[in-house]
Design a protein around this motif. Structure first.
Motif, PDB file in Angstrom:
ATOM      1  N   GLY A   1      35.139  44.994  33.278  1.00 44.80           N
ATOM      2  CA  GLY A   1      34.547  44.616  34.605  1.00 44.80           C
ATOM      3  C   GLY A   1      33.507  46.289  34.933  1.00 44.80           C
ATOM      4  O   GLY A   1      32.986  46.264  34.446  1.00 44.80           O
ATOM      5  N   ASN A   2      33.744  46.020  35.800  1.00 43.78           N
ATOM      6  CA  ASN A   2      33.212  47.206  36.840  1.00 43.78           C
ATOM      7  C   ASN A   2      34.151  48.319  36.878  1.00 43.78           C
ATOM      8  O   ASN A   2      34.955  48.370  37.119  1.00 43.78           O
TER       9      ASN A   2
ATOM     10  N   GLY B   1      29.575  44.649  33.132  1.00 46.01           N
ATOM     11  CA  GLY B   1      29.760  44.616  34.510  1.00 46.01           C
ATOM     12  C   GLY B   1      28.888  46.280  35.062  1.00 46.01           C
ATOM     13  O   GLY B   1      28.101  46.590  34.273  1.00 46.01           O
TER      14      GLY B   1
END
Length: 137
Positions: free
Chosen positions: A49-50, A74
């Motif tokens: 993800g981020n 991400g």
């Protein structure tokens, strides 16, 4: 000089033992049993993800950033202190080129986001409205 001691009495020790015995380690042990090489080989890769990366300009931080660029989908938010440099983005691009012969210009503001700030200052986090799932310190 007379120093005070904070001694535990025997009753306190008995209470610690009974408190400790209230907790079960079964779930923890079950998780550990599943963490082995065979299990690792059969699992699929999960997207991070981020990510917020601090310490980006150090040796380890630069290599973590590079691996993220090559292997993850991400966004990565790199928090850099301004220090004596006037432009933190130029500083990061320069270091990327130094380590990897590529400044990754095309990824800035889409995959790589540079944030001027200090990880020890909570206000730097509040004013940025960052959206990330993982922090790498």
């Amino acid at each position: 000089m007379n120093k005070q001691r904070n001694d535990l009495n025997i009753g306190d020790i008995d209470n610690l033992d009974s408190d400790f015995n209230k907790y079960s380690t079964k779930r923890f042990n079950d998780i550990l049993k599943k963490q082995n090489l065979e299990q690792f080989k059969t699992q699929s890769k999960q997207d991070l993800g981020n990510v917020l990366l601090t310490g980006t300009t150090g040796f380890l931080g630069m290599h973590l950033l590079h691996e993220f660029i090559k292997n993850e989908n991400g966004k990565i938010y790199c928090m850099l202190r301004k220090g004596r440099h006037t432009d933190v983005e130029k500083r990061l691009k320069s270091l990327l080129f130094y380590y990897f012969d590529n400044s990754y210009d095309e990824l800035f503001n889409s995959k790589i986001h540079v944030i001027e700030g200090d990880v020890t200052n909570i206000d730097d986090f509040k004013k940025k409205h960052l959206h990330f799932q993982l922090i790498l310190l």
